[in-house]
Design a protein around this motif. Structure first.
Motif, PDB file in Angstrom:
ATOM      1  N   THR A   1      43.611  52.339  -1.305  1.00 18.93           N
ATOM      2  CA  THR A   1      42.584  51.547  -1.974  1.00 18.93           C
ATOM      3  C   THR A   1      42.182  50.392  -1.072  1.00 18.93           C
ATOM      4  O   THR A   1      43.032  49.670  -0.549  1.00 18.93           O
ATOM      5  CB  THR A   1      43.100  51.007  -3.317  1.00 18.93           C
ATOM      6  N   ILE A   2      40.885  50.224  -0.888  1.00 20.36           N
ATOM      7  CA  ILE A   2      40.321  49.099  -0.140  1.00 20.36           C
ATOM      8  C   ILE A   2      39.320  48.437  -1.076  1.00 20.36           C
ATOM      9  O   ILE A   2      38.318  49.049  -1.448  1.00 20.36           O
ATOM     10  CB  ILE A   2      39.639  49.559   1.157  1.00 20.36           C
ATOM     11  N   GLY A   3      39.592  47.193  -1.463  1.00 18.58           N
ATOM     12  CA  GLY A   3      38.798  46.586  -2.529  1.00 18.58           C
ATOM     13  C   GLY A   3      39.081  47.335  -3.812  1.00 18.58           C
ATOM     14  O   GLY A   3      40.219  47.394  -4.273  1.00 18.58           O
ATOM     15  N   ILE A   4      38.047  47.924  -4.408  1.00 18.01           N
ATOM     16  CA  ILE A   4      38.266  48.813  -5.555  1.00 18.01           C
ATOM     17  C   ILE A   4      37.864  50.240  -5.191  1.00 18.01           C
ATOM     18  O   ILE A   4      37.733  51.093  -6.066  1.00 18.01           O
ATOM     19  CB  ILE A   4      37.497  48.335  -6.806  1.00 18.01           C
ATOM     20  N   SER A   5      37.682  50.489  -3.901  1.00 16.21           N
ATOM     21  CA  SER A   5      37.304  51.818  -3.417  1.00 16.21           C
ATOM     22  C   SER A   5      38.537  52.566  -2.925  1.00 16.21           C
ATOM     23  O   SER A   5      39.522  51.954  -2.507  1.00 16.21           O
ATOM     24  CB  SER A   5      36.284  51.700  -2.286  1.00 16.21           C
TER      25      SER A   5
ATOM     26  N   ASP B   1      46.397  51.759   8.128  1.00 11.26           N
ATOM     27  CA  ASP B   1      46.967  50.543   8.702  1.00 11.26           C
ATOM     28  C   ASP B   1      45.841  49.542   8.941  1.00 11.26           C
ATOM     29  O   ASP B   1      44.664  49.842   8.729  1.00 11.26           O
ATOM     30  CB  ASP B   1      47.692  50.875  10.008  1.00 11.26           C
ATOM     31  N   ASN B   2      46.229  48.339   9.389  1.00 12.41           N
ATOM     32  CA  ASN B   2      45.265  47.275   9.713  1.00 12.41           C
ATOM     33  C   ASN B   2      44.315  47.016   8.543  1.00 12.41           C
ATOM     34  O   ASN B   2      43.089  46.961   8.705  1.00 12.41           O
ATOM     35  CB  ASN B   2      44.479  47.634  10.978  1.00 12.41           C
ATOM     36  N   LEU B   3      44.900  46.843   7.365  1.00 11.89           N
ATOM     37  CA  LEU B   3      44.108  46.654   6.152  1.00 11.89           C
ATOM     38  C   LEU B   3      43.634  45.213   6.013  1.00 11.89           C
ATOM     39  O   LEU B   3      44.374  44.266   6.281  1.00 11.89           O
ATOM     40  CB  LEU B   3      44.939  47.039   4.928  1.00 11.89           C
ATOM     41  N   THR B   4      42.383  45.054   5.601  1.00 12.98           N
ATOM     42  CA  THR B   4      41.819  43.754   5.257  1.00 12.98           C
ATOM     43  C   THR B   4      41.198  43.869   3.869  1.00 12.98           C
ATOM     44  O   THR B   4      41.289  44.918   3.221  1.00 12.98           O
ATOM     45  CB  THR B   4      40.738  43.319   6.266  1.00 12.98           C
ATOM     46  N   LYS B   5      40.544  42.807   3.431  1.00 16.92           N
ATOM     47  CA  LYS B   5      39.879  42.850   2.129  1.00 16.92           C
ATOM     48  C   LYS B   5      38.827  43.953   2.082  1.00 16.92           C
ATOM     49  O   LYS B   5      38.630  44.591   1.042  1.00 16.92           O
ATOM     50  CB  LYS B   5      39.217  41.500   1.836  1.00 16.92           C
TER      51      LYS B   5
ATOM     52  N   GLU C   1      35.081  50.962   6.418  1.00 13.95           N
ATOM     53  CA  GLU C   1      34.740  49.679   5.796  1.00 13.95           C
ATOM     54  C   GLU C   1      33.939  49.907   4.517  1.00 13.95           C
ATOM     55  O   GLU C   1      33.164  50.859   4.422  1.00 13.95           O
ATOM     56  CB  GLU C   1      33.906  48.828   6.754  1.00 13.95           C
ATOM     57  N   PHE C   2      34.124  48.995   3.564  1.00 10.16           N
ATOM     58  CA  PHE C   2      33.359  49.025   2.321  1.00 10.16           C
ATOM     59  C   PHE C   2      32.708  47.660   2.083  1.00 10.16           C
ATOM     60  O   PHE C   2      33.289  46.624   2.424  1.00 10.16           O
ATOM     61  CB  PHE C   2      34.256  49.347   1.126  1.00 10.16           C
TER      62      PHE C   2
END
Length: 353
Positions: free
Chosen positions: A33-37, A158-162, A181-182
């Motif tokens: 999950t990245i953000g809500i995606s 890996d290398n997760l951001t917001k 990216e999202f």
């Protein structure tokens, strides 16, 4: 007729076989999950098994496989069926806009450790035997990395951001990285608009949470103001007025914001004032936070927590004398264990215990 019957029975028998374990390349799914995606990859996991992989089992460059449509094809990036990547929302993959959906995931590796990532709209085929460049949604260059031995092919994130993350295929001593990216804030706000059409749209809390998100992230201010006005209309309280005050200040209407915040503070209970004070501390507004904590001790003088919070604000400001006075006041009131622990911790740090 007899031959036809035998053929039908054979087909029927085959179709009724039980589901059995898949070896030697078991199926797997990984998601992030990245953000809500959500990004997920379904694939099969071959092992090295002492074999030469690059330039041998997996040829360099593009290759005709002598089966299917026999086009120049990339590597299937796994085993068996297509490796499939699914994006829950529109994304940027290696900088290119890719619509939400499922795609066949392929890679190319070159001798110089460069490569390509390919997303194909045809994700239902077996391997890359029927690969057709006309179905490409993405073809982008990537730089491979050298890693410690990974015996069984593995995808990970890996290398997760917001707003982003890196999908990595690791096998043998090679890593294939792909940046995804999202537009998280836009996705959250668009999702909020849909959610507010449902049950939470009948509550002031739903509108307040949407406006609060926009306030914190400094996005969609016009929408946020409409939401918070709806929330205030449903329930005028400390939380709704605090968020509206923040939005007014963010849009340059400071005098109006200050007046509204004054009204909000007048309605706040102990917990709300305490939270507001810590919010001010977090924003570096130490003097204003101290004013709020003092007000809380005046309204709730028998609460040990109010004195502990005031002591903490003084300690953060560097006013050792007033910090010690208020922490000792808190301890004199037989506070709950968590409050006692905080006061004692600070007093030890201040050399007063």
């Amino acid at each position: 007729m007899l031959l036809l019957l035998v053929a039908l029975l054979s087909t029927h028998t085959y179709s009724q076989q039980i589901t059995q374990p898949r070896t030697p390349s078991p199926a797997a799914t990984v998601s992030q999950t990245i953000g809500i995606s959500t990004v997920s990859v379904s694939y099969s996991r071959p092992a090295v098994n002492g074999r030469e992989i690059w330039g041998a089992l997996v040829p360099y460059g593009w290759n005709k496989q002598g089966f299917g449509n026999n086009n120049e094809a990339p590597w299937r990036a796994g085993a068996n069926e297509n490796s499939v990547i699914t994006l829950s929302h529109d994304a940027l993959v290696e900088g290119k806009k890719i619509p939400a959906g499922s795609y066949g995931l392929f890679f190319v590796i070159n001798k110089d450790n460069t490569g390509e990532v390919i997303l194909s709209k045809d994700y239902r085929s077996w391997g890359s035997f029927w690969y057709d460049a006309a179905h490409d949604a993405l073809r982008a260059p990537i730089q491979l990395r050298t890693i410690p031995l990974t015996e069984r092919l593995t995808y990970e994130f890996d290398n997760l951001t917001k707003t982003s993350g890196e999908l990595e295929l690791n096998w043998e001593k090679k890593q294939f990285p792909v940046k995804i990216e999202f537009a998280v804030d836009d996705i959250v706000v668009a999702n909020a608009m849909e959610e507010l059409k449902g049950p939470i749209g009948f509550t002031w809390q739903g509108y307040t949470s949407a406006a609060q998100y926009a306030l914190q992230n400094k996005v969609h201010t016009d929408d946020a103001m409409k939401w918070i006005d709806q929330a205030v209309a449903q329930n005028k309280n400390f939380n709704t007025l605090r968020v509206k005050s923040g939005l007014l200040e963010q849009t340059g209407k400071k005098a109006e914001a200050d007046q509204l915040m004054k009204e909000a503070v007048g309605m706040a209970n102990e917990a709300e004032l305490n939270t507001y004070g810590y919010q001010l501390l977090g924003n570096g507004q130490q003097d204003k936070a101290i004013e709020v904590f003092i007000l809380n001790t005046q309204r709730h003088p028998k609460s040990a927590n109010t004195w502990d919070s005031l002591g903490e604000a003084y300690a953060i400001k560097g006013d050792k004398k007033n910090a010690i006075v208020n922490f000792k006041k808190s301890l004199s009131m037989n506070p709950p264990d968590n409050v006692r622990a905080n006061s004692e911790k600070y007093l030890k740090q201040l050399g007063a215990l």
